[in-house]
Write an enzyme that holds these catalytic residues in place. Sequence first.
Site, PDB file in Angstrom:
ATOM      1  N   ASN A   1      -3.930   6.692  -1.617  1.00 55.10           N
ATOM      2  CA  ASN A   1      -3.481   6.969  -0.247  1.00 55.10           C
ATOM      3  C   ASN A   1      -2.822   8.339  -0.124  1.00 55.10           C
ATOM      4  O   ASN A   1      -2.894   8.972   0.920  1.00 55.10           O
ATOM      5  CB  ASN A   1      -2.550   5.867   0.251  1.00 55.10           C
TER       6      ASN A   1
ATOM      7  N   HIS B   1      -2.128  -2.783  -6.722  1.00 57.41           N
ATOM      8  CA  HIS B   1      -2.691  -2.395  -5.424  1.00 57.41           C
ATOM      9  C   HIS B   1      -4.207  -2.529  -5.407  1.00 57.41           C
ATOM     10  O   HIS B   1      -4.924  -1.720  -5.982  1.00 57.41           O
ATOM     11  CB  HIS B   1      -2.254  -0.949  -5.101  1.00 57.41           C
TER      12      HIS B   1
ATOM     13  N   GLU C   1      -4.803  -0.097  -8.517  1.00 57.39           N
ATOM     14  CA  GLU C   1      -3.776   0.816  -9.017  1.00 57.39           C
ATOM     15  C   GLU C   1      -2.621  -0.038  -9.547  1.00 57.39           C
ATOM     16  O   GLU C   1      -2.119  -0.916  -8.820  1.00 57.39           O
ATOM     17  CB  GLU C   1      -3.251   1.709  -7.886  1.00 57.39           C
TER      18      GLU C   1
ATOM     19  N   SER D   1       0.823  -1.213   0.000  1.00 59.06           N
ATOM     20  CA  SER D   1       0.000   0.000   0.000  1.00 59.06           C
ATOM     21  C   SER D   1       0.854   1.258   0.000  1.00 59.06           C
ATOM     22  O   SER D   1       0.330   2.335  -0.221  1.00 59.06           O
ATOM     23  CB  SER D   1      -0.911   0.093   1.223  1.00 59.06           C
TER      24      SER D   1
HETATM   25  N1  NAD Z   1      -5.446  -4.450   4.831  1.00 58.32           N
HETATM   26  C1  NAD Z   1      -5.659  -3.515   3.923  1.00 58.32           C
HETATM   27  O1  NAD Z   1      -6.620  -2.725   4.018  1.00 58.32           O
HETATM   28  C2  NAD Z   1      -4.747  -3.418   2.721  1.00 58.32           C
HETATM   29  C3  NAD Z   1      -5.224  -2.786   1.555  1.00 58.32           C
HETATM   30  C4  NAD Z   1      -4.394  -2.745   0.430  1.00 58.32           C
HETATM   31  C5  NAD Z   1      -3.116  -3.280   0.489  1.00 58.32           C
HETATM   32  N2  NAD Z   1      -2.676  -3.862   1.645  1.00 58.32           N
HETATM   33  C6  NAD Z   1      -1.332  -4.443   1.641  1.00 58.32           C
HETATM   34  O2  NAD Z   1      -1.451  -5.846   1.435  1.00 58.32           O
HETATM   35  C7  NAD Z   1      -0.375  -6.529   2.086  1.00 58.32           C
HETATM   36  C8  NAD Z   1      -0.950  -7.543   3.047  1.00 58.32           C
HETATM   37  O3  NAD Z   1      -1.760  -6.887   3.997  1.00 58.32           O
HETATM   38  P1  NAD Z   1      -2.870  -7.664   4.852  1.00 58.32           P
HETATM   39  O4  NAD Z   1      -3.753  -6.609   5.430  1.00 58.32           O
HETATM   40  O5  NAD Z   1      -3.436  -8.774   4.042  1.00 58.32           O
HETATM   41  O6  NAD Z   1      -1.964  -8.282   6.012  1.00 58.32           O
HETATM   42  P2  NAD Z   1      -2.272  -9.555   6.940  1.00 58.32           P
HETATM   43  O7  NAD Z   1      -1.437  -9.372   8.159  1.00 58.32           O
HETATM   44  O8  NAD Z   1      -3.740  -9.764   7.093  1.00 58.32           O
HETATM   45  O9  NAD Z   1      -1.698 -10.785   6.072  1.00 58.32           O
HETATM   46  C9  NAD Z   1      -0.349 -10.947   5.770  1.00 58.32           C
HETATM   47  C10 NAD Z   1      -0.054 -12.436   5.676  1.00 58.32           C
HETATM   48  O10 NAD Z   1       1.267 -12.618   5.143  1.00 58.32           O
HETATM   49  C11 NAD Z   1       1.778 -13.784   5.750  1.00 58.32           C
HETATM   50  N3  NAD Z   1       3.221 -13.886   5.544  1.00 58.32           N
HETATM   51  C12 NAD Z   1       4.228 -13.350   6.258  1.00 58.32           C
HETATM   52  N4  NAD Z   1       5.417 -13.722   5.738  1.00 58.32           N
HETATM   53  C13 NAD Z   1       5.148 -14.520   4.652  1.00 58.32           C
HETATM   54  C14 NAD Z   1       5.948 -15.217   3.708  1.00 58.32           C
HETATM   55  N5  NAD Z   1       7.272 -15.174   3.759  1.00 58.32           N
HETATM   56  N6  NAD Z   1       5.316 -15.937   2.747  1.00 58.32           N
HETATM   57  C15 NAD Z   1       3.969 -15.995   2.692  1.00 58.32           C
HETATM   58  N7  NAD Z   1       3.162 -15.353   3.572  1.00 58.32           N
HETATM   59  C16 NAD Z   1       3.747 -14.633   4.536  1.00 58.32           C
HETATM   60  C17 NAD Z   1       1.335 -13.642   7.209  1.00 58.32           C
HETATM   61  O11 NAD Z   1       1.448 -14.876   7.891  1.00 58.32           O
HETATM   62  C18 NAD Z   1      -0.106 -13.162   7.016  1.00 58.32           C
HETATM   63  O12 NAD Z   1      -1.016 -14.241   6.946  1.00 58.32           O
HETATM   64  C19 NAD Z   1       0.476  -5.433   2.739  1.00 58.32           C
HETATM   65  O13 NAD Z   1       1.510  -5.085   1.871  1.00 58.32           O
HETATM   66  C20 NAD Z   1      -0.524  -4.288   2.903  1.00 58.32           C
HETATM   67  O14 NAD Z   1       0.093  -3.028   2.962  1.00 58.32           O
HETATM   68  C21 NAD Z   1      -3.467  -3.963   2.751  1.00 58.32           C
END
Ligand code: NAD
Length: 287
Positions: free
Chosen positions: A192, A141, A153, A120
């Site tokens: 963002n 994104h 995006e 993000s």
């Molecule tokens: N939550 C949101 O609103 C949102 C929106 C857009 C983008 N994002 C982005 O998406 C990404 C994930 O965010 P999220 O909210 O899903 O986080 P989350 O914490 O819900 O999930 C992340 C997952 O990644 C796993 N993980 C860690 N290391 C790993 C590896 N080496 N291999 C495979 N899996 C691994 C974790 O165990 C976890 O299950 C981030 O980069 C975040 O910035 C989040």
Amino acid sequence: MSEIKTIGVVGAGTMGNGIAQLAAQSGAQVIMRDIKDEFVERGLKSIDKFLSKGVERGKVTPEQKAEVLGRIKGTTDMADLAPVDFIIEAVIEDLALKKSVYGELDEVCRPEVILATNTSSMSVTLIAAATKRPQQVVGMHFFNPAQIMRLVEVIRGYATSDETVAVTAALAQKMGKETVEVKVDSPGFIVNRLMIPHMVEAARMLQEGVATREDIDKAIKLGLNYPMGPFELMDFTGIDICKFVADYFALELNKEMKWDVPTNMKNQVRAGHLGRKSGKGWYDYSK
Ligand SMILES: NC(=O)c1ccc[n+]([C@@H]2O[C@H](COP(=O)([O-])OP(=O)(O)OC[C@H]3O[C@@H](n4cnc5c(N)ncnc54)[C@H](O)[C@@H]3O)[C@@H](O)[C@H]2O)c1
């Protein structure tokens, strides 16, 4: 580039499992990887729950649900990603972790495979630098919840090729999304970069006593036709996430005061009042 039949999703958390579901719904085979069996199981359960609600509401048939679930395979083994045609990475927002994951993906995936990050805020260029294929690393994104929000995006890193941008946008469109291209890899991309300042400014207005948080939310909803006001949206996203991104902008974008998080917002984070996820933020969700 050959047809994308199998998509690897790295991370089975909030975004990863939503993206895996979308990819399977678009007809692809999906391999979803997380680091522990319990995380993979949780991701699969979450998809099952989402689809079951669709069945209850009559939007999805039980057969469609079974087909989508049947196309998603969970794993903890990175080597299982070897046959995929496209990678979407959604591991936690930690640059060191992302770099190490990209180093591994670069080893495991065929050289022509595109590696797309759902970051993000982080630099696609820095993530790409951890691979020997920076022209095939791109930002993709999605917004939360990925199954519902209409935008993706597509972010061009410093070395991302035109073909990579085009293939990624076409894939997002095949998943039913509208796309926009971010031509310069810059913090916060489009959404963002515009959203965070309005949140910070809302907190500052509240601190100055300009209006109540209820009236600031009401003004934005009725005056700009936004579905949520800035305080409601901060509580939904997580106040800690908003602060993290504002701090990152202050470091990376410019040194303008506008990124300086006001004390009331810092105190919410210090007190652990992070929004809906902690039961309390700008509003109370405990009841
Ligand atoms: N939550 C949101 O609103 C949102 C929106 C857009 C983008 N994002 C982005 O998406 C990404 C994930 O965010 P999220 O909210 O899903 O986080 P989350 O914490 O819900 O999930 C992340 C997952 O990644 C796993 N993980 C860690 N290391 C790993 C590896 N080496 N291999 C495979 N899996 C691994 C974790 O165990 C976890 O299950 C981030 O980069 C975040 O910035 C989040």
